[in-house]
Design a protein around this motif. Sequence first.
Motif, PDB file in Angstrom:
ATOM      1  N   ILE A 180      -1.789  -4.501  11.751  1.00  0.00           N
ATOM      2  CA  ILE A 180      -1.883  -3.478  10.705  1.00  0.00           C
ATOM      3  C   ILE A 180      -0.818  -2.391  10.873  1.00  0.00           C
ATOM      4  O   ILE A 180      -0.381  -1.791   9.882  1.00  0.00           O
ATOM      5  N   GLN A 181      -0.364  -2.165  12.100  1.00  0.00           N
ATOM      6  CA  GLN A 181       0.674  -1.142  12.307  1.00  0.00           C
ATOM      7  C   GLN A 181       1.968  -1.505  11.554  1.00  0.00           C
ATOM      8  O   GLN A 181       2.454  -0.696  10.759  1.00  0.00           O
TER       9      GLN A 181
ATOM     10  N   LEU B 280      -9.009   4.444  14.724  1.00  0.00           N
ATOM     11  CA  LEU B 280      -9.663   3.473  13.826  1.00  0.00           C
ATOM     12  C   LEU B 280     -10.754   2.670  14.525  1.00  0.00           C
ATOM     13  O   LEU B 280     -11.289   1.727  13.955  1.00  0.00           O
TER      14      LEU B 280
ATOM     15  N   LEU C 147       1.463  -1.313   7.718  1.00  0.00           N
ATOM     16  CA  LEU C 147       1.480   0.057   7.201  1.00  0.00           C
ATOM     17  C   LEU C 147       2.921   0.517   6.938  1.00  0.00           C
ATOM     18  O   LEU C 147       3.219   1.102   5.888  1.00  0.00           O
ATOM     19  N   LEU C 148       3.800   0.222   7.890  1.00  0.00           N
ATOM     20  CA  LEU C 148       5.205   0.618   7.724  1.00  0.00           C
ATOM     21  C   LEU C 148       5.856  -0.176   6.591  1.00  0.00           C
ATOM     22  O   LEU C 148       6.532   0.388   5.736  1.00  0.00           O
TER      23      LEU C 148
ATOM     24  N   LYS D  33     -13.365  -4.523   7.996  1.00  0.00           N
ATOM     25  CA  LYS D  33     -12.997  -3.388   7.144  1.00  0.00           C
ATOM     26  C   LYS D  33     -11.473  -3.267   6.995  1.00  0.00           C
ATOM     27  O   LYS D  33     -10.966  -3.070   5.887  1.00  0.00           O
ATOM     28  N   LEU D  34     -10.763  -3.385   8.107  1.00  0.00           N
ATOM     29  CA  LEU D  34      -9.305  -3.276   8.034  1.00  0.00           C
ATOM     30  C   LEU D  34      -8.697  -4.514   7.374  1.00  0.00           C
ATOM     31  O   LEU D  34      -7.641  -4.433   6.747  1.00  0.00           O
TER      32      LEU D  34
ATOM     33  N   GLU E  24     -13.773   2.987  15.009  1.00  0.00           N
ATOM     34  CA  GLU E  24     -15.063   2.859  14.313  1.00  0.00           C
ATOM     35  C   GLU E  24     -15.110   1.613  13.416  1.00  0.00           C
ATOM     36  O   GLU E  24     -16.190   1.206  12.992  1.00  0.00           O
ATOM     37  N   TYR E  25     -13.943   1.036  13.109  1.00  0.00           N
ATOM     38  CA  TYR E  25     -13.913  -0.141  12.232  1.00  0.00           C
ATOM     39  C   TYR E  25     -13.873  -1.462  13.001  1.00  0.00           C
ATOM     40  O   TYR E  25     -13.767  -2.529  12.388  1.00  0.00           O
TER      41      TYR E  25
ATOM     42  N   MET F 142      -3.483   4.381  16.905  1.00  0.00           N
ATOM     43  CA  MET F 142      -4.265   3.825  15.793  1.00  0.00           C
ATOM     44  C   MET F 142      -5.556   3.174  16.308  1.00  0.00           C
ATOM     45  O   MET F 142      -6.608   3.279  15.668  1.00  0.00           O
TER      46      MET F 142
ATOM     47  N   GLN G 284      -5.933  -6.172   0.240  1.00  0.00           N
ATOM     48  CA  GLN G 284      -5.500  -5.415  -0.953  1.00  0.00           C
ATOM     49  C   GLN G 284      -3.987  -5.193  -0.936  1.00  0.00           C
ATOM     50  O   GLN G 284      -3.311  -5.311  -1.956  1.00  0.00           O
TER      51      GLN G 284
ATOM     52  N   ILE H 156      -8.609  -3.978   3.586  1.00  0.00           N
ATOM     53  CA  ILE H 156      -7.463  -3.167   3.166  1.00  0.00           C
ATOM     54  C   ILE H 156      -6.177  -3.975   3.249  1.00  0.00           C
ATOM     55  O   ILE H 156      -5.319  -3.913   2.356  1.00  0.00           O
TER      56      ILE H 156
ATOM     57  N   SER I 252       4.798   0.958   3.252  1.00  0.00           N
ATOM     58  CA  SER I 252       5.417   2.243   2.872  1.00  0.00           C
ATOM     59  C   SER I 252       6.871   2.044   2.443  1.00  0.00           C
ATOM     60  O   SER I 252       7.440   2.890   1.756  1.00  0.00           O
TER      61      SER I 252
END
Lengths: 195, 195
Positions: B138-139, B50, B142-143, B175-176, B52-53, B46, B182, B179, B146
């Motif tokens: 963030i890893q 990612l 994300l899980l 940026k991350l 670029e962020y 990741m 949110q 998210i 989900s």
Amino acid sequence: MDERIRKQLEFSLEIDKEKNVLRQTSLSGKGRKENDAEHAWHMAIMAYLLREYSNENIDIAKTMLMCLIHDIVEIDAGDTYAYDTERLKTQKERENAAKERIFSLLPDDQKHELIALFDEFELGQTAESRFAHAMDNIQPLLLNNSNDGMDWKEHNTSAKDVYGRHAMTKLGSEKLYEITDQIIKKHIEKGNLTE
Amino acid sequence: MDERIRKQLEFSLEIDKEKNVLRQTSLSGKGRKENDAEHAWHMAIMAYLLREYSNENIDIAKTMLMCLIHDIVEIDAGDTYAYDTERLKTQKERENAAKERIFSLLPDDQKHELIALFDEFELGQTAESRFAHAMDNIQPLLLNNSNDGMDWKEHNTSAKDVYGRHAMTKLGSEKLYEITDQIIKKHIEKGNLTE
């Protein structure tokens, strides 16, 4: 959320499934079978620590990333044991379909970049891919050696098959091949590999 | 086998144990608990995808390696759940002893290099360590997202604690963090996080 980052996060979530792809290698301490994500993590760290033994100069970031992603296609295609001649016949076809599906989750530029890196590993024609293959071989060898060759015994693996596979190790690292050769010879002597 | 390579291979075998250190995060598909090696593998990929962020320019090889090794001390010290205030009190002491024992298996130059990298991650004062911390946050987010917030629900985690932890994400990537914010808001609305 914009499309680019949405795709990057979708791919990131998808590869979580690699943690459920089991290999034929047992963890040290005669533990459970290892999965692909663990194997890739282990290879990438070993690539960094052992890079001084590469036959050629390598870009270490590229080599580590190659190690990390080289088994992603197995999410769909499954692990193919290195000495399973039947399943090896269909491996390429299964892996190509998986490659297209999984990497297509990424934005196009990253899709093409990762497919190129995956293909480079598969072809084994560059310094980085040769060293990554050496890691792909020596990482399970290290575990299997620590477990008195239990994985080989389980599959009645022959010394000839093991030497065949480790030909790739020599292309990546003469020094690591020397050690590989010592380990294989020890297990032949102990009767853990068939002649 | 010379002393240097013997030590490198001994360390490589030792870190295999990280695959047995379980975290509090469940794999996607409401799966089993994740282990540290899987988490580190996931973070490193990741970080690459990612990058670029990142708020600042980062050395990606260094960031990936930092992700890969940042939990090695947990082989001895165990995983400390991010919101377990009791165990957090003794975390530093347990991890320092582990750091000395485990990295001392390496040749001196690599011992010092990896300890420095580990400490850099812990301190979080460089661009690479800030982005690696964003990945560390963030890893599992994300899980957990989900899985409809099941890990938070299991621990009655509060929105305040989650926001506290993710302050680090913002330092690594605005940026991350957007998210992240949110996602957290969604789970507060759904009642998966206590207020």
